[in-house]
Every structure is written in structure tokens, then in C-alpha cells.
Enzyme design. Structure first.
Site, PDB file in Angstrom:
ATOM      1  CB  ALA A  59      -0.913  -0.003   1.213  1.00  0.00           C
ATOM      2  N   GLY A  60       0.270   2.351  -0.460  1.00  0.00           N
ATOM      3  CA  GLY A  60       0.961   3.645  -0.424  1.00  0.00           C
ATOM      4  C   GLY A  60       1.230   4.228  -1.784  1.00  0.00           C
ATOM      5  CE  LYS A  63      -0.140   8.230   0.226  1.00  0.00           C
ATOM      6  NZ  LYS A  63      -0.129   7.369   1.417  1.00  0.00           N
ATOM      7  CG  ASN A 108       5.671   8.060   4.062  1.00  0.00           C
ATOM      8  OD1 ASN A 108       4.596   8.519   4.475  1.00  0.00           O
ATOM      9  ND2 ASN A 108       6.033   6.794   4.271  1.00  0.00           N
ATOM     10  NE  ARG A 109       7.456  16.085   7.387  1.00  0.00           N
ATOM     11  CZ  ARG A 109       8.757  16.305   7.243  1.00  0.00           C
ATOM     12  NH1 ARG A 109       9.640  15.384   7.612  1.00  0.00           N
ATOM     13  NH2 ARG A 109       9.192  17.452   6.726  1.00  0.00           N
ATOM     14  CG  PHE A 112      -3.514   7.536   6.838  1.00  0.00           C
ATOM     15  CD1 PHE A 112      -2.557   6.704   6.287  1.00  0.00           C
ATOM     16  CD2 PHE A 112      -4.140   7.119   8.001  1.00  0.00           C
ATOM     17  CE1 PHE A 112      -2.221   5.484   6.881  1.00  0.00           C
ATOM     18  CE2 PHE A 112      -3.827   5.910   8.604  1.00  0.00           C
ATOM     19  CZ  PHE A 112      -2.859   5.094   8.045  1.00  0.00           C
ATOM     20  CB  SER A 170       0.587   4.856   9.349  1.00  0.00           C
ATOM     21  OG  SER A 170       1.111   6.127   9.002  1.00  0.00           O
ATOM     22  CG  ASN A 172       3.903   9.359   8.770  1.00  0.00           C
ATOM     23  OD1 ASN A 172       4.854   9.795   9.415  1.00  0.00           O
ATOM     24  ND2 ASN A 172       4.061   8.561   7.735  1.00  0.00           N
ATOM     25  CB  THR A 173      -2.320   8.719  11.806  1.00  0.00           C
ATOM     26  OG1 THR A 173      -2.428   8.917  10.390  1.00  0.00           O
ATOM     27  CG2 THR A 173      -3.647   9.080  12.472  1.00  0.00           C
ATOM     28  CE  LYS A 206       2.285  -2.144   5.724  1.00  0.00           C
ATOM     29  NZ  LYS A 206       2.229  -1.573   4.371  1.00  0.00           N
ATOM     30  CG  ASN A 235       3.509   0.796   7.937  1.00  0.00           C
ATOM     31  OD1 ASN A 235       4.105   1.496   7.130  1.00  0.00           O
ATOM     32  ND2 ASN A 235       2.211   0.887   8.137  1.00  0.00           N
ATOM     33  N   GLY A 257      12.683   1.075   2.558  1.00  0.00           N
ATOM     34  CA  GLY A 257      13.761   0.799   1.630  1.00  0.00           C
ATOM     35  C   GLY A 257      14.838  -0.066   2.251  1.00  0.00           C
ATOM     36  CB  SER A 308      11.020   1.804  -0.823  1.00  0.00           C
ATOM     37  OG  SER A 308      10.093   2.436   0.037  1.00  0.00           O
TER      38      SER A 308
END
Length: 345
Positions: A59-60, A63, A108-109, A112, A170, A172-173, A206, A235, A257, A308
Site C-alpha cells: 500500500a501507499g 492511495k 515519508n510523513r 494518510f 503508520s 504519521n497519524t 499490518k 510497515n 527501503g 520503495s
């Protein structure tokens, strides 16, 4: 992130998010030929699904489910789109995507960023036939009841995806990774189990790589207790290895990566030890070759996902991994991927 061999060098010279957007547009409109038929040795069974090969897209990248027709022609055994949240949201301010070329890595940040569940569902309703498609679910940043967001996603996408992934990992949330604790996870998975009712769609979970073996063991038991069909390990990481060379190495966000390889492999080993083949595992993180894909399968994964590495290798990587994987399976006397799963443990 760019995913095209034609003009790949040009795309890599652009701002990463601009390159990503252009790659999605190209996949939407380019008249790509179908990928060659897969070697029969690569056919894989996963949580009741039949995959022509065990190499999936994580995913990603897509989106919003915009480029499924193009992605279906790149040779993946399965394609996972999202993460999608019930309501549209813009994500975090730009810049929020960084290419660490010297390290063959990405930070990445994104947060979502997506167009929301209704637009996503409409696109899945027009998805290409013959491609196994998964939908990755997230929660809105400002929601007070994150579990309710996952339940809403599961219910809305019923019958539209071949499997659904619950993304609680994730970085980033705010507060999302707290759902990996046993009490919060029991609540979430219990509510999802109720929402599934007679829905046969497999549900995957995940998890993050930044967990101890003991924490992963607790998650495995919770997943088994609540009927989760597979675990995706893992993740992006918040860790910053000392080996990173790029000037972007200290940017906030999740690192993916090549530098994620060791941590993701350790998380997979912990999940395999805890699950003892009771729960199918999908390996993600730092997979960039047939040798690495084979190593993860022999460590306990039934399938792998990549993302990645495509930024640096282009979509031709999918075919190279599959050819090498088929050769390694045959060289070791395996006639199916399933026979190789967990044989290095």
C-alpha cells in the site's frame, strides 16, 4: 514515488511527490501490454486467495485506487491500494516525502492523504478483472474513535476488494500505533469481527517493525483470537540507522527501503516464531531482489510486498524477482512456494 522505466531518471530528478503523482498519471493512461504468464511454480495460496505469484505491491503507491488497471499489467501477484480513510483528508504539509538516494531509501510523513472512502469504493467497483486487489484501511487524523473508522471502511468495501488490510502501524497519524497494544487491539479486532458477520473477505493486520518480539507475540495471539486471516510484517520504521548518508536522514516520518531490511526481517522472525504457521505472514520492508524475497519466504512468509525498491529499480524489478525466485525454488527441489515457507527456521 516514481514507478516507470521510461523517463525514470527524469522522474527521479523531480520533487519526490511530484514524481509520484506523474507516475500515477502515467499508469492511468499508458497502454501497457499485459505481463507474461507466471511460472507455475510461483502459484501461491494465501488466506484462501489464489495468487499467480507471491510478489505483491504494498500500500501507499496508489492511495486512491486510481491506477489499478495499469498496475494490474506490471506482473504483481496482488496489488494493495490505500490507505483510505472514511473522510477525505489532505495529509501533512509538504514537503512530506524524501528520497534518500545514497541509502536506497525513502522517508515519508504523508499522513494518510486520500480522497476518502466513497471515491475509493467507486473506483474499486470498476477494478480490473483477474487481479487480486487489496484495500488498506486507515483512520482519520481527527477522529475520536479510530476503531469506528476501520469498521466503516470494512463495511463500505464489502464485495469490492479481495482482502482488506487494517493498518494500525503508520507512524504519521497521532495515536494510531497505540492500537497495537493488547487492550486496544482486542477492542478493535472484536468490533471488526462483529462487523464482518458473514462477510467472507479476508482481513489482514499490518504491524510496525518497531516492536519487541514479546509485543509481536501478543499481537499474533490477538489476531488468532479474533479470526484475522494474515499478518503483514511490517510497515515503515521510526528508527534511523547510523549508516544513513543522505542529507534527509533526520527528516521526521517513516523510513522504508534498504535500511529497513534488518529490522523488518527481525520482526518477521518474531512473528514466525510466535505464530508457528497458525497465521499466514506477508513480508514487507527492504525486499529488492529474488534472493531477499526467497529469504523471507524461507523465514516464514507466504508472500512478499515491495514498494520503495521500485523507486530505484523501476517496474522491471517485479519480473526479475519472479524469475530469480522461480529458479531458486526449483534449485532447492521445491515445486511450490508453499513448500518453501518457513524451511529456514
Amino acid at each position: 514515488m516514481a514507478m516507470t522505466d521510461i523517463g525514470g531518471a527524469v522522474l527521479r530528478g523531480l520533487d519526490p511527490e511530484t514524481a509520484h503523482r506523474l507516475a500515477i498519471l502515467a499508469l492511468k493512461v499508458a497502454p501497457l501490454p499485459p505481463a507474461p504468464a507466471d511460472d507455475p511454480v510461483l502459484e501461491t495460496r494465501l488466506a484462501g486467495l489464489t495468487l499467480s505469484n507471491p510478489v505483491g505491491l504494498a500500500a501507499g503507491l496508489d492511495k486512491n485506487g486510481e491506477a489499478l488497471h495499469g498496475l494490474s499489467r506490471l506482473g504483481f501477484g496482488f496489488v494493495e491500494c490505500g490507505s483510505v480513510t472514511p473522510r477525505p483528508q489532505p495529509g501533512n504539509p509538504r514537503p512530506r516525502l524524501f528520497r534518500l538516494s545514497e541509502d536506497r531509501a525513502v522517508i515519508n510523513r504523508m499522513g494518510f492523504n486520500n480522497e476518502g472512502l466513497e471515491t475509493f469504493a467507486a473506483r474499486l467497483a470498476r477494478r480490473p478483472a483477474g487481479t487480486v486487489v487489496g484495500a488498506n484501511l486507515g483512520a482519520n487524523k481527527d477522529t475520536e474513535d479510530k476503531a469506528a473508522d476501520y469498521v466503516a471502511g470494512l463495511r463500505r468495501l464489502r464485495g469490492l476488494a479481495d482482502y482488506v488490510t487494517v493498518n494500525v502501524s503508520s507512524p504519521n497519524t497521532p495515536g494510531l500505533r497505540d492500537l497495537q497494544g493488547r487492550a486496544a487491539l482486542d477492542d478493535l479486532l472484536g468490533r471488526l469481527a462483529e462487523a464482518r458477520e458473514d462477510d467472507p473477505t479476508p482481513v489482514f493486520l499490518k504491524i510496525a517493525p518497531d516492536l519487541t518480539a514479546a509485543e509481536i507475540a501478543l499481537i499474533v495471539e490477538a489476531a488468532l483470537d479474533h479470526g484475522i486471516d494474515a499478518l503483514i510484517v511490517s510497515n515503515t520504521t521510526l528508527d534511523r540507522p547510523a549508516s544513513l548518508k543522505s542529507r534527509h536522514r533526520d527528516e521526521a516520518g517513516g523510513l522504508s527501503g534498504a535500511p529497513l531490511k534488518a529490522r523488518a526481517s527481525a520482526a518477521l522472525a518474531a512473528a514466525a516464531e510466535a505464530s508457528q504457521k497458525r497465521l499466514p505472514l506477508i513480508a514487507v520492508g527492504g525486499i529488492d531482489s529474488g534472493a531477499e524475497a526467497y529469504a523471507r519466504i524461507r523465514a516464514g512468509a507466504s508472500a512478499v510486498q515491495i514498494y520503495s525498491a521500485l523507486v530505484f529499480e523501476g517496474p522491471g524489478l517485479v519480473g526479475r524477482i519472479k524469475r530469480d525466485l522461480a529458479a531458486r525454488l526449483r534449485a532447492d527441489g521445491f515445486s511450490t512456494v508453499g513448500q518453501a515457507v518457513g524451511t529456514a527456521r
